[in-house]
Design a protein around this motif. Structure first.
Motif, PDB file in Angstrom:
ATOM      1  N   ASP A  74     -14.202  39.774 -56.484  1.00  0.00           N
ATOM      2  CA  ASP A  74     -14.952  38.528 -56.324  1.00  0.00           C
ATOM      3  C   ASP A  74     -14.045  37.309 -56.341  1.00  0.00           C
ATOM      4  OD1 ASP A  74     -17.294  39.905 -56.038  1.00  0.00           O
ATOM      5  OD2 ASP A  74     -18.098  39.406 -58.028  1.00  0.00           O
ATOM      6  N   ASP A  75     -13.005  37.343 -57.185  1.00  0.00           N
ATOM      7  CA  ASP A  75     -12.067  36.217 -57.212  1.00  0.00           C
ATOM      8  C   ASP A  75     -11.293  36.122 -55.897  1.00  0.00           C
ATOM      9  OD1 ASP A  75     -12.843  35.466 -59.726  1.00  0.00           O
ATOM     10  OD2 ASP A  75     -11.147  36.407 -60.763  1.00  0.00           O
ATOM     11  N   ALA A  76     -10.952  37.283 -55.335  1.00  0.00           N
ATOM     12  CA  ALA A  76     -10.238  37.293 -54.052  1.00  0.00           C
ATOM     13  C   ALA A  76     -11.124  36.729 -52.942  1.00  0.00           C
ATOM     14  CB  ALA A  76      -9.785  38.711 -53.711  1.00  0.00           C
ATOM     15  N   ILE A  77     -12.395  37.128 -52.929  1.00  0.00           N
ATOM     16  CA  ILE A  77     -13.332  36.598 -51.928  1.00  0.00           C
ATOM     17  C   ILE A  77     -13.450  35.082 -52.066  1.00  0.00           C
ATOM     18  CG2 ILE A  77     -15.767  36.528 -51.242  1.00  0.00           C
ATOM     19  CD1 ILE A  77     -15.906  39.512 -52.006  1.00  0.00           C
ATOM     20  N   PHE A  78     -13.589  34.618 -53.293  1.00  0.00           N
ATOM     21  CA  PHE A  78     -13.726  33.184 -53.549  1.00  0.00           C
ATOM     22  C   PHE A  78     -12.502  32.434 -53.039  1.00  0.00           C
ATOM     23  CE2 PHE A  78     -13.669  29.309 -56.078  1.00  0.00           C
ATOM     24  CZ  PHE A  78     -15.009  28.950 -56.147  1.00  0.00           C
ATOM     25  N   ALA A  79     -11.316  32.956 -53.334  1.00  0.00           N
ATOM     26  CA  ALA A  79     -10.081  32.279 -52.938  1.00  0.00           C
ATOM     27  C   ALA A  79      -9.904  32.276 -51.424  1.00  0.00           C
ATOM     28  CB  ALA A  79      -8.883  32.957 -53.601  1.00  0.00           C
ATOM     29  N   ILE A  80     -10.170  33.416 -50.797  1.00  0.00           N
ATOM     30  CA  ILE A  80      -9.953  33.524 -49.352  1.00  0.00           C
ATOM     31  C   ILE A  80     -10.952  32.670 -48.575  1.00  0.00           C
ATOM     32  CG2 ILE A  80     -10.114  35.135 -47.399  1.00  0.00           C
ATOM     33  CD1 ILE A  80      -8.970  37.291 -49.371  1.00  0.00           C
ATOM     34  N   THR A  81     -12.215  32.742 -48.939  1.00  0.00           N
ATOM     35  CA  THR A  81     -13.234  32.018 -48.172  1.00  0.00           C
ATOM     36  C   THR A  81     -13.123  30.501 -48.387  1.00  0.00           C
ATOM     37  OG1 THR A  81     -14.890  32.364 -49.924  1.00  0.00           O
ATOM     38  CG2 THR A  81     -14.842  33.954 -48.117  1.00  0.00           C
ATOM     39  N   THR A  82     -12.822  30.081 -49.608  1.00  0.00           N
ATOM     40  CA  THR A  82     -12.676  28.633 -49.829  1.00  0.00           C
ATOM     41  C   THR A  82     -11.435  28.087 -49.123  1.00  0.00           C
ATOM     42  OG1 THR A  82     -11.589  29.063 -51.971  1.00  0.00           O
ATOM     43  CG2 THR A  82     -13.952  28.538 -52.004  1.00  0.00           C
ATOM     44  N   THR A  83     -10.402  28.903 -48.997  1.00  0.00           N
ATOM     45  CA  THR A  83      -9.214  28.471 -48.243  1.00  0.00           C
ATOM     46  C   THR A  83      -9.552  28.284 -46.776  1.00  0.00           C
ATOM     47  OG1 THR A  83      -7.672  29.537 -49.773  1.00  0.00           O
ATOM     48  CG2 THR A  83      -6.877  29.098 -47.545  1.00  0.00           C
ATOM     49  N   ASP A  84     -10.287  29.242 -46.197  1.00  0.00           N
ATOM     50  CA  ASP A  84     -10.689  29.116 -44.794  1.00  0.00           C
ATOM     51  C   ASP A  84     -11.530  27.858 -44.578  1.00  0.00           C
ATOM     52  OD1 ASP A  84      -9.405  31.441 -44.158  1.00  0.00           O
ATOM     53  OD2 ASP A  84     -11.201  32.588 -43.650  1.00  0.00           O
ATOM     54  N   VAL A  85     -12.462  27.631 -45.469  1.00  0.00           N
ATOM     55  CA  VAL A  85     -13.348  26.482 -45.322  1.00  0.00           C
ATOM     56  C   VAL A  85     -12.570  25.181 -45.509  1.00  0.00           C
ATOM     57  CG1 VAL A  85     -15.318  25.279 -46.373  1.00  0.00           C
ATOM     58  CG2 VAL A  85     -15.459  27.723 -45.868  1.00  0.00           C
ATOM     59  N   ARG A  86     -11.661  25.153 -46.454  1.00  0.00           N
ATOM     60  CA  ARG A  86     -10.831  23.955 -46.656  1.00  0.00           C
ATOM     61  C   ARG A  86     -10.016  23.646 -45.398  1.00  0.00           C
ATOM     62  NH1 ARG A  86      -7.684  25.837 -50.263  1.00  0.00           N
ATOM     63  NH2 ARG A  86      -9.148  25.413 -51.974  1.00  0.00           N
ATOM     64  N   ILE A  95     -13.577  14.092 -36.969  1.00  0.00           N
ATOM     65  CA  ILE A  95     -14.973  13.962 -36.549  1.00  0.00           C
ATOM     66  C   ILE A  95     -15.812  13.441 -37.703  1.00  0.00           C
ATOM     67  CG2 ILE A  95     -17.021  15.234 -35.772  1.00  0.00           C
ATOM     68  CD1 ILE A  95     -15.111  17.111 -34.279  1.00  0.00           C
ATOM     69  N   TYR A  96     -15.546  13.934 -38.889  1.00  0.00           N
ATOM     70  CA  TYR A  96     -16.241  13.455 -40.092  1.00  0.00           C
ATOM     71  C   TYR A  96     -16.048  11.949 -40.258  1.00  0.00           C
ATOM     72  CZ  TYR A  96     -16.984  12.747 -45.130  1.00  0.00           C
ATOM     73  OH  TYR A  96     -17.401  12.281 -46.366  1.00  0.00           O
ATOM     74  N   ASP A  97     -14.813  11.506 -40.092  1.00  0.00           N
ATOM     75  CA  ASP A  97     -14.530  10.070 -40.239  1.00  0.00           C
ATOM     76  C   ASP A  97     -15.208   9.259 -39.133  1.00  0.00           C
ATOM     77  OD1 ASP A  97     -12.990  10.499 -42.504  1.00  0.00           O
ATOM     78  OD2 ASP A  97     -11.112  10.653 -41.384  1.00  0.00           O
ATOM     79  N   ALA A  98     -15.152   9.766 -37.902  1.00  0.00           N
ATOM     80  CA  ALA A  98     -15.699   9.026 -36.761  1.00  0.00           C
ATOM     81  C   ALA A  98     -17.217   8.907 -36.812  1.00  0.00           C
ATOM     82  CB  ALA A  98     -15.269   9.688 -35.454  1.00  0.00           C
ATOM     83  N   THR A  99     -17.861   9.911 -37.419  1.00  0.00           N
ATOM     84  CA  THR A  99     -19.337   9.904 -37.485  1.00  0.00           C
ATOM     85  C   THR A  99     -19.846   9.454 -38.850  1.00  0.00           C
ATOM     86  OG1 THR A  99     -19.410  12.246 -38.157  1.00  0.00           O
ATOM     87  CG2 THR A  99     -19.486  11.767 -35.781  1.00  0.00           C
ATOM     88  N   HIS A 100     -18.945   8.948 -39.689  1.00  0.00           N
ATOM     89  CA  HIS A 100     -19.311   8.450 -41.028  1.00  0.00           C
ATOM     90  C   HIS A 100     -20.002   9.538 -41.853  1.00  0.00           C
ATOM     91  CE1 HIS A 100     -18.195   4.488 -39.574  1.00  0.00           C
ATOM     92  NE2 HIS A 100     -18.997   4.664 -38.547  1.00  0.00           N
ATOM     93  N   GLY A 101     -19.495  10.758 -41.720  1.00  0.00           N
ATOM     94  CA  GLY A 101     -19.965  11.854 -42.562  1.00  0.00           C
ATOM     95  C   GLY A 101     -21.128  12.648 -42.016  1.00  0.00           C
ATOM     96  N   VAL A 102     -21.661  12.248 -40.874  1.00  0.00           N
ATOM     97  CA  VAL A 102     -22.806  12.979 -40.318  1.00  0.00           C
ATOM     98  C   VAL A 102     -22.376  14.351 -39.809  1.00  0.00           C
ATOM     99  CG1 VAL A 102     -24.555  12.978 -38.498  1.00  0.00           C
ATOM    100  CG2 VAL A 102     -24.054  10.868 -39.740  1.00  0.00           C
ATOM    101  N   ASP A 103     -21.308  14.376 -39.019  1.00  0.00           N
ATOM    102  CA  ASP A 103     -20.786  15.643 -38.489  1.00  0.00           C
ATOM    103  C   ASP A 103     -19.380  15.890 -39.031  1.00  0.00           C
ATOM    104  OD1 ASP A 103     -22.929  16.683 -36.868  1.00  0.00           O
ATOM    105  OD2 ASP A 103     -22.593  15.012 -35.494  1.00  0.00           O
ATOM    106  N   GLY A 104     -18.678  16.825 -38.418  1.00  0.00           N
ATOM    107  CA  GLY A 104     -17.387  17.236 -38.947  1.00  0.00           C
ATOM    108  C   GLY A 104     -17.532  18.045 -40.215  1.00  0.00           C
ATOM    109  N   ARG A 105     -18.649  18.772 -40.313  1.00  0.00           N
ATOM    110  CA  ARG A 105     -19.015  19.486 -41.534  1.00  0.00           C
ATOM    111  C   ARG A 105     -18.714  20.983 -41.433  1.00  0.00           C
ATOM    112  NH1 ARG A 105     -20.341  16.521 -46.129  1.00  0.00           N
ATOM    113  NH2 ARG A 105     -21.085  14.479 -45.455  1.00  0.00           N
ATOM    114  N   VAL A 106     -18.342  21.584 -42.569  1.00  0.00           N
ATOM    115  CA  VAL A 106     -18.136  23.029 -42.666  1.00  0.00           C
ATOM    116  C   VAL A 106     -18.925  23.531 -43.868  1.00  0.00           C
ATOM    117  CG1 VAL A 106     -16.453  24.899 -42.816  1.00  0.00           C
ATOM    118  CG2 VAL A 106     -15.813  22.737 -41.709  1.00  0.00           C
ATOM    119  N   SER A 107     -19.743  24.554 -43.647  1.00  0.00           N
ATOM    120  CA  SER A 107     -20.631  25.059 -44.703  1.00  0.00           C
ATOM    121  C   SER A 107     -20.087  26.343 -45.323  1.00  0.00           C
ATOM    122  CB  SER A 107     -22.026  25.355 -44.137  1.00  0.00           C
ATOM    123  OG  SER A 107     -22.649  24.188 -43.667  1.00  0.00           O
ATOM    124  N   ILE A 108     -20.280  26.465 -46.622  1.00  0.00           N
ATOM    125  CA  ILE A 108     -19.959  27.697 -47.342  1.00  0.00           C
ATOM    126  C   ILE A 108     -21.098  27.996 -48.302  1.00  0.00           C
ATOM    127  CG2 ILE A 108     -18.620  26.467 -49.123  1.00  0.00           C
ATOM    128  CD1 ILE A 108     -16.799  28.981 -49.257  1.00  0.00           C
TER     129      ILE A 108
END
Length: 367
Positions: A74-86, A95-108
């Motif tokens: 579980d710790d390995a999954i947490f580390a790997i998936t959060t790294t990908d998302v980061r 895109i996040y900056d250009a849209t003032h936070g509306v888009d440029g989003r990544v979900s986990i």
């Protein structure tokens, strides 16, 4: 001529990719999709990570590093998936900056095993947010009964949330209320609600799959005539409910004080019935202020031959109501449909989560 995905963007729909892998990031493919396919965000879930990690997708080095630290599965999954998302968040930061936070989003997503545990969901949501450490991350929380107070608590802590596994209008109304309660809670705590964003992921194709199965069992001509109409009708009525809810005084007051609306997101938009057009759940669900998160196959089909003609939702509320009334008349219990879909949705994500655990366990053993 502009591409169909450009026309979809111009119609007010944000295109998010429903997929992520380490190789997609490192190969530059994600940048290509942003540049060439108008992609402005990404969603993930346990099934996506299970598929990517079990297929390799550039994870050998990460697995070896986790093995060296003696990390649990579980710790390995947490580390790997959060790294990908980061890393994906960093790709989307402009895109996040250009849209003032509306888009440029990544979900986990929080572990689906916590779907019926409010406190554990909130704790993991905060841990994921802190570990990813990027403003443009969205934490996915399922819209179960236990998930509703977790949504309020997480939003109240100033964390942006993607609410997932919404199938019915009654639960969707509760989701919007949970969001607004969270925004009010954040404001009371001195947190600027302008920095909090949320989407409500309303599932589409799975509704048709379940309803069409029931229509086939009924077997009458009236039932057959309603095949593959429920998913779009249900989603259109969700948009109608969205516009009504955020026009109420309490919501308007928060928005006027810098809060954001919680945008509807069309999820499960890959067509499962081969007899249906492969762009059905894109073309029929166009309206400003929405998100459509697409598997790559659906994204490519839309780019290739999608027919985008503008808003296909707001002028079709009456027809959507007729479809839902007709479903009831032929004997489809839609409340039971949504109950079954929510239970199955949690079960499927738990199954994928356990398959992900198995894949990582085997990779750690082999490293």
């Amino acid at each position: 001529m502009t591409s169909p995905t450009t026309r979809l963007t111009d119609a007010g729909v944000s295109i998010w990719l429903d997929d992520l892998s380490r190789s997609r990031i490192t190969s530059g493919n994600l940048i290509e999709l942003i540049t060439d396919r108008n992609v402005v965000g990404v969603t993930t879930n346990p099934t996506i990570f299970q598929g990517a990690i079990s297929a390799g997708e550039g994870y050998a080095e990460a697995i070896a590093a986790q093995k060296a630290t003696g990390a649990s599965v579980d710790d390995a999954i947490f580390a790997i998936t959060t790294t990908d998302v980061r890393d994906a968040c960093d790709v989307f930061r402009p895109i996040y900056d250009a849209t003032h936070g509306v888009d440029g989003r990544v979900s986990i997503e929080v572990s689906p095993e916590l779907a019926h545990d409010t406190e554990a969901t909130v704790a993991q949501a905060k841990a994921l947010h802190e570990t990813v450490g990027r403003d443009n991350v969205l934490i996915k929380i399922p819209a179960t009964k236990a998930g509703l107070p977790a949504i309020t608590e997480t939003i109240g802590a100033g964390i942006s949330v993607n609410v997932t596994l919404i199938f019915g209008l009654d639960r969707y109304a509760e989701v919007m209320d949970a969001y607004l309660e969270g925004v009010a809670k954040a404001r009371a705590a001195g947190i600027d609600p302008g920095g909090i964003h949320s989407v409500a992921s309303f599932f589409v194709s799975r509704v048709d799959t379940e309803v069409d199965k029931r229509l086939a069992e009924i077997g009458t001509p009236e039932a057959e005539a309603l095949k593959s109409k429920a998913g779009v009708a249900n989603a259109r009525l969700a948009y109608e409910l969205f516009t009504e809810r955020f026009s109420r005084d309490d919501a308007m007051a928060l928005v006027e004080e810098s809060a954001n609306v919680q945008r509807p997101l069309w999820a499960s938009t890959g067509v499962k019935d081969p007899d249906l057009p492969d762009t059905l759940y894109v073309e029929e669900l166009v309206a400003t202020g929405t998100v459509n998160t697409m598997p790559e196959k659906t994204l490519e089909a839309t780019f290739d031959h999608g027919v985008i003609t503008g808003d296909t939702i707001t002028g079709n509320y009456a027809e959507a109501h007729r479809v839902m009334d007709q479903l009831a008349e032929v004997g489809v219990d839609f409340a039971d449909v949504t109950r079954v879909l929510e239970e199955e949705g949690v079960e499927k994500f738990v199954k994928s989560w356990r398959e992900l655990q198995q894949s990582v366990s085997e990779a750690l053993d082999a490293a």
